[in-house]
Design a protein around this motif. Sequence first.
Motif, mmCIF file in Angstrom:
data_model
loop_
_atom_site.group_PDB
_atom_site.id
_atom_site.type_symbol
_atom_site.label_atom_id
_atom_site.label_comp_id
_atom_site.label_asym_id
_atom_site.label_seq_id
_atom_site.Cartn_x
_atom_site.Cartn_y
_atom_site.Cartn_z
ATOM 1 N N ASN A 50 36.331 -15.732 -23.875
ATOM 2 C CA ASN A 50 34.988 -15.923 -23.317
ATOM 3 C C ASN A 50 35.003 -15.556 -21.841
ATOM 4 O O ASN A 50 34.562 -16.322 -20.990
ATOM 5 N N SER A 150 35.947 -11.275 -25.673
ATOM 6 C CA SER A 150 36.241 -12.437 -26.491
ATOM 7 C C SER A 150 37.706 -12.326 -26.866
ATOM 8 O O SER A 150 38.116 -11.378 -27.518
ATOM 9 N N THR A 154 38.222 -16.362 -32.776
ATOM 10 C CA THR A 154 37.672 -17.709 -32.862
ATOM 11 C C THR A 154 36.717 -18.017 -31.714
ATOM 12 O O THR A 154 36.176 -19.105 -31.641
ATOM 13 N N ASN A 155 36.543 -17.063 -30.799
ATOM 14 C CA ASN A 155 35.707 -17.360 -29.646
ATOM 15 C C ASN A 155 34.314 -16.796 -29.820
ATOM 16 O O ASN A 155 34.142 -15.636 -30.144
ATOM 17 N N PRO A 156 33.308 -17.625 -29.608
ATOM 18 C CA PRO A 156 31.976 -17.333 -30.113
ATOM 19 C C PRO A 156 31.075 -16.521 -29.196
ATOM 20 O O PRO A 156 29.897 -16.406 -29.503
ATOM 21 N N ASP A 158 29.058 -13.513 -27.952
ATOM 22 C CA ASP A 158 28.627 -12.193 -28.415
ATOM 23 C C ASP A 158 28.787 -11.263 -27.214
ATOM 24 O O ASP A 158 28.051 -11.376 -26.235
ATOM 25 N N LEU A 164 26.066 -17.140 -26.733
ATOM 26 C CA LEU A 164 26.901 -17.731 -27.773
ATOM 27 C C LEU A 164 26.397 -17.210 -29.113
ATOM 28 O O LEU A 164 25.194 -17.224 -29.381
ATOM 29 N N ARG A 167 26.512 -19.735 -35.317
ATOM 30 C CA ARG A 167 27.686 -20.441 -35.824
ATOM 31 C C ARG A 167 28.110 -19.925 -37.203
ATOM 32 O O ARG A 167 27.278 -19.714 -38.084
ATOM 33 N N THR A 168 29.419 -19.713 -37.315
ATOM 34 C CA THR A 168 30.046 -19.359 -38.583
ATOM 35 C C THR A 168 31.376 -20.101 -38.604
ATOM 36 O O THR A 168 31.746 -20.737 -37.603
ATOM 37 N N THR A 170 34.163 -18.880 -38.268
ATOM 38 C CA THR A 170 35.075 -18.381 -37.228
ATOM 39 C C THR A 170 34.556 -18.643 -35.818
ATOM 40 O O THR A 170 35.337 -18.938 -34.924
ATOM 41 N N THR A 171 33.229 -18.569 -35.592
ATOM 42 C CA THR A 171 32.741 -18.783 -34.227
ATOM 43 C C THR A 171 32.667 -20.256 -33.877
ATOM 44 O O THR A 171 32.638 -20.618 -32.705
ATOM 45 N N ASN A 175 27.240 -22.851 -30.667
ATOM 46 C CA ASN A 175 25.822 -22.512 -30.593
ATOM 47 C C ASN A 175 25.039 -23.528 -31.423
ATOM 48 O O ASN A 175 25.007 -23.455 -32.642
#
Length: 284
Positions: A50, A150, A154-156, A158, A164, A167-168, A170-171, A175
């Motif tokens: 990030n 990123s 694992t870092n969300p 974009d 941010l 959310r998934t 992995t992210t 958010n």
Amino acid sequence: MNVQFAKKPVRSTVLSVMGGMLLLAAAGLANAGISTTKHNLGSGAPGGNNKFDGTAEICVFCHTPHAAASNNPPLWNKALPTGSYNLYDTINSSTIDGEVLQPNAAGNMSVSIACLSCHDGSQAMNNFINAPGSGGYNAAGANMAGTWTSGSGTNPVDVTTGQLAARTATTGVANLGSDLRDDHPIGIRYCGGGPTQASPTTACTDGDFFAPSNSVIGGQTVFWVDTGGAGRQKTDLILYNRTFTAGVGPSVECASCHDPHTTTSLFLRLSNANSALCLTCHNK
Ligand code: HEC
Ligand code: HEC
Ligand code: HEC
Ligand code: HEC
């Protein structure tokens, strides 16, 4: 007397050297704090996660010493979201007892809007009112030039928008979006009411909660839920004064549970091992 007098220059040299060492030690400690956390978004972001390469400053992503968004949240350096949020309140919970306020209610703003100015995922995290250095002022906030990276999957962030990402698995959950009905209530009057500034009683209207502590600091009655130690400390659960129908009183906000500057896991004011954080407020 004479001996002491003769020694004085020596002692003050020793003292000033020691003073310098203490200052260095203190500076080292200060820099070891937030800079090692996920809230360091500048070019020194730990592990390059990030990371925004436009500046090596840390505080600037959130605060500015001058020309801030408003004085509440504190010296905020980002445009504040103006839309309304879908809150966890009496519409979706029939057991809730406290009054719930929008984080950006006109004239009654909460500190949570500061967190949400990144964590609702609605704007770039390199949006600044007062960009680093001389000049760089934009009252509405503007995106500073630079590139986001990123560090790992694992870092969300974009990296094209600097926002941010949704959310998934992995992210992760960073958010929160603008629908906060799936989040712990914020902008909520503590313990169903009871304490207000005008009547700083420690009795709760809702006995499912532990009573808050209060003190007068700078002429204002302030509230917190105590976790030990004398007086209000950053490891106590800070309640933020807001204007409810019953008067100005303690509200649970994001920063009641989190301190955005700490190195503790998940920026929690108190470790939630054995649900200790939850059980500081909830009498369950
Ligand atoms: C990721 C955002 C973020 C960053 C980066 C950040 N802060 Fe904050 N800061 C906040 C928020 C949100 C609050 C209000 C919540 C609270 O009461 O702690 C706050 C409150 C404060 C306060 C008043 C409350 C307290 O804890 O003393 C001070 C002082 C402060 N920040 C200083 C700094 C300094 C200095 C830096 C840089 C080294 C910094 N902050 C970096 C978000 C941030
Ligand atoms: C700073 C104090 C505080 C902490 C810490 C806290 N809560 Fe809460 N919580 C509240 C308040 C205030 C409400 C609103 C309840 C009301 O007014 O009836 C609430 C509401 C809730 C609700 C919804 C209740 C309902 O009636 O719909 C749940 C569930 C909950 N909290 C669980 C937790 C869990 C789990 C934790 C720990 C992760 C936690 N809380 C930590 C203060 C706190
Ligand atoms: C300048 C943008 C920004 C602001 C403002 C901000 N955050 Fe964050 N926060 C981030 C980023 C980026 C991450 C890293 C997300 C990740 O890697 O999962 C993060 C991570 C977190 C995490 C997860 C830490 C972890 O170890 O997984 C928490 C908790 C958090 N923030 C709480 C807050 C709270 C509470 C506030 C307000 C008091 C706040 N943040 C303000 C950008 C911000
Ligand atoms: C009542 C206490 C409480 C409040 C209020 C609260 N949080 Fe949290 N938050 C927690 C706890 C506890 C965790 C750790 C959950 C876990 O272990 O999965 C957490 C986790 C997080 C995470 C990391 C999520 C993850 O699993 O990666 C973020 C980001 C975050 N909070 C941001 C916020 C923001 C922004 C607000 C305000 C809108 C807020 N929190 C309000 C208690 C709270």
